[in-house]
Enzyme design. Sequence first.
Site, mmCIF file in Angstrom:
data_model
loop_
_atom_site.group_PDB
_atom_site.id
_atom_site.type_symbol
_atom_site.label_atom_id
_atom_site.label_comp_id
_atom_site.label_asym_id
_atom_site.label_seq_id
_atom_site.Cartn_x
_atom_site.Cartn_y
_atom_site.Cartn_z
ATOM 1 N N LYS A 184 27.056 10.571 23.851
ATOM 2 C CA LYS A 184 26.318 9.817 24.877
ATOM 3 C C LYS A 184 25.112 10.603 25.420
ATOM 4 O O LYS A 184 25.049 11.826 25.278
ATOM 5 C CB LYS A 184 27.282 9.424 25.997
ATOM 6 C CG LYS A 184 28.411 8.516 25.481
ATOM 7 C CD LYS A 184 29.207 7.913 26.619
ATOM 8 C CE LYS A 184 30.288 6.993 26.089
ATOM 9 N NZ LYS A 184 30.986 6.276 27.170
ATOM 10 N N TYR A 222 28.362 -3.153 24.562
ATOM 11 C CA TYR A 222 29.466 -3.085 25.526
ATOM 12 C C TYR A 222 29.786 -4.453 26.143
ATOM 13 O O TYR A 222 30.371 -4.512 27.221
ATOM 14 C CB TYR A 222 29.128 -2.085 26.630
ATOM 15 C CG TYR A 222 29.331 -0.627 26.217
ATOM 16 C CD1 TYR A 222 30.600 -0.135 25.946
ATOM 17 C CD2 TYR A 222 28.259 0.249 26.113
ATOM 18 C CE1 TYR A 222 30.809 1.188 25.583
ATOM 19 C CE2 TYR A 222 28.459 1.582 25.752
ATOM 20 C CZ TYR A 222 29.734 2.039 25.483
ATOM 21 O OH TYR A 222 29.949 3.344 25.132
ATOM 22 N N ASN A 234 30.749 10.206 30.082
ATOM 23 C CA ASN A 234 31.955 10.863 29.570
ATOM 24 C C ASN A 234 31.776 11.398 28.143
ATOM 25 O O ASN A 234 32.738 11.455 27.372
ATOM 26 C CB ASN A 234 33.187 9.947 29.717
ATOM 27 C CG ASN A 234 33.099 8.703 28.871
ATOM 28 O OD1 ASN A 234 32.047 8.419 28.291
ATOM 29 N ND2 ASN A 234 34.180 7.961 28.778
ATOM 30 N N HIS A 285 31.920 8.368 22.842
ATOM 31 C CA HIS A 285 32.646 7.107 22.662
ATOM 32 C C HIS A 285 33.413 7.174 21.341
ATOM 33 O O HIS A 285 32.935 7.775 20.384
ATOM 34 C CB HIS A 285 31.633 5.951 22.599
ATOM 35 C CG HIS A 285 32.224 4.672 22.086
ATOM 36 N ND1 HIS A 285 32.937 3.817 22.888
ATOM 37 C CD2 HIS A 285 32.236 4.135 20.847
ATOM 38 C CE1 HIS A 285 33.350 2.789 22.153
ATOM 39 N NE2 HIS A 285 32.941 2.956 20.918
ATOM 40 N N GLU A 299 31.360 -1.751 15.269
ATOM 41 C CA GLU A 299 30.460 -0.772 15.891
ATOM 42 C C GLU A 299 29.662 -0.002 14.831
ATOM 43 O O GLU A 299 28.492 0.310 15.042
ATOM 44 C CB GLU A 299 31.273 0.174 16.776
ATOM 45 C CG GLU A 299 31.881 -0.567 17.979
ATOM 46 C CD GLU A 299 32.885 0.240 18.774
ATOM 47 O OE1 GLU A 299 33.187 1.395 18.396
ATOM 48 O OE2 GLU A 299 33.378 -0.285 19.795
HETATM 49 P P1 CMP Z 1 33.643 4.287 26.188
HETATM 50 O O1 CMP Z 1 34.694 4.907 25.338
HETATM 51 O O2 CMP Z 1 32.247 4.392 25.717
HETATM 52 O O3 CMP Z 1 34.005 2.740 26.403
HETATM 53 C C1 CMP Z 1 33.648 2.018 27.545
HETATM 54 C C2 CMP Z 1 33.025 2.878 28.604
HETATM 55 O O4 CMP Z 1 33.025 2.325 29.891
HETATM 56 C C3 CMP Z 1 33.861 4.140 28.750
HETATM 57 O O5 CMP Z 1 33.725 4.981 27.641
HETATM 58 C C4 CMP Z 1 33.337 4.693 30.064
HETATM 59 O O6 CMP Z 1 32.130 5.419 29.934
HETATM 60 C C5 CMP Z 1 33.068 3.402 30.822
HETATM 61 N N1 CMP Z 1 34.157 3.138 31.761
HETATM 62 C C6 CMP Z 1 35.386 2.704 31.503
HETATM 63 N N2 CMP Z 1 36.120 2.577 32.636
HETATM 64 C C7 CMP Z 1 35.299 2.950 33.638
HETATM 65 C C8 CMP Z 1 35.453 3.022 35.036
HETATM 66 N N3 CMP Z 1 36.620 2.689 35.630
HETATM 67 N N4 CMP Z 1 34.411 3.452 35.758
HETATM 68 C C9 CMP Z 1 33.247 3.778 35.161
HETATM 69 N N5 CMP Z 1 33.036 3.704 33.824
HETATM 70 C C10 CMP Z 1 34.057 3.310 33.078
#
Ligand code: CMP
Length: 145
Positions: A11, A51, A114, A117, A128
């Site tokens: 990311k 998303y 985070n 992904h 994807e």
């Molecule tokens: P990712 O694995 O990319 O898939 C969906 C993304 O949404 C996830 O990682 C996080 O970055 C984001 N996400 C999921 N849950 C939350 C949450 N409760 N608050 C903020 N971001 C979230």
Amino acid sequence: MSGNKTFSMIKPGAVRNKHIGHILSKIEEAGYTIAAIKTFKMTIDMAAEFYAVHKDRPFYQELISFMSSGPIVAMVLLKENAVEDFRKLIGATDPEKAEEGTIRKLFATSKTANAIHGSDSDENAERESSFFFSRQEYLRSEQVI
Ligand code: CMP
């Protein structure tokens, strides 16, 4: 047991913090073959489409704004049981809950930022991968191993 392919994206925050090399090392050390890889900056519309499954969640706008804020690294990764093992390697969505040694524990700064992904099913790994790679690139990538 999942199939032999998953899709991943490093990311924008982890790219900005210069963690691409560290993260790719972790992925290869875990036994994955990087079959296709590219850096790419998504538009907000692309991030919204990628998303779309989260469009009614409260974090959606922040997520798509963050995911289009800078380049990502998109990858097709091959290994037995690829989807399940990759989700263990990256750790929980919330880095505070991620296990020690996981990619998110090491490199994530928040739930939105985070670090990485990983697809959550074989079906999403296909969807994807084809979102970022042409059919030709994508099918050729599977011949790597
Ligand atoms: P990712 O694995 O990319 O898939 C969906 C993304 O949404 C996830 O990682 C996080 O970055 C984001 N996400 C999921 N849950 C939350 C949450 N409760 N608050 C903020 N971001 C979230």
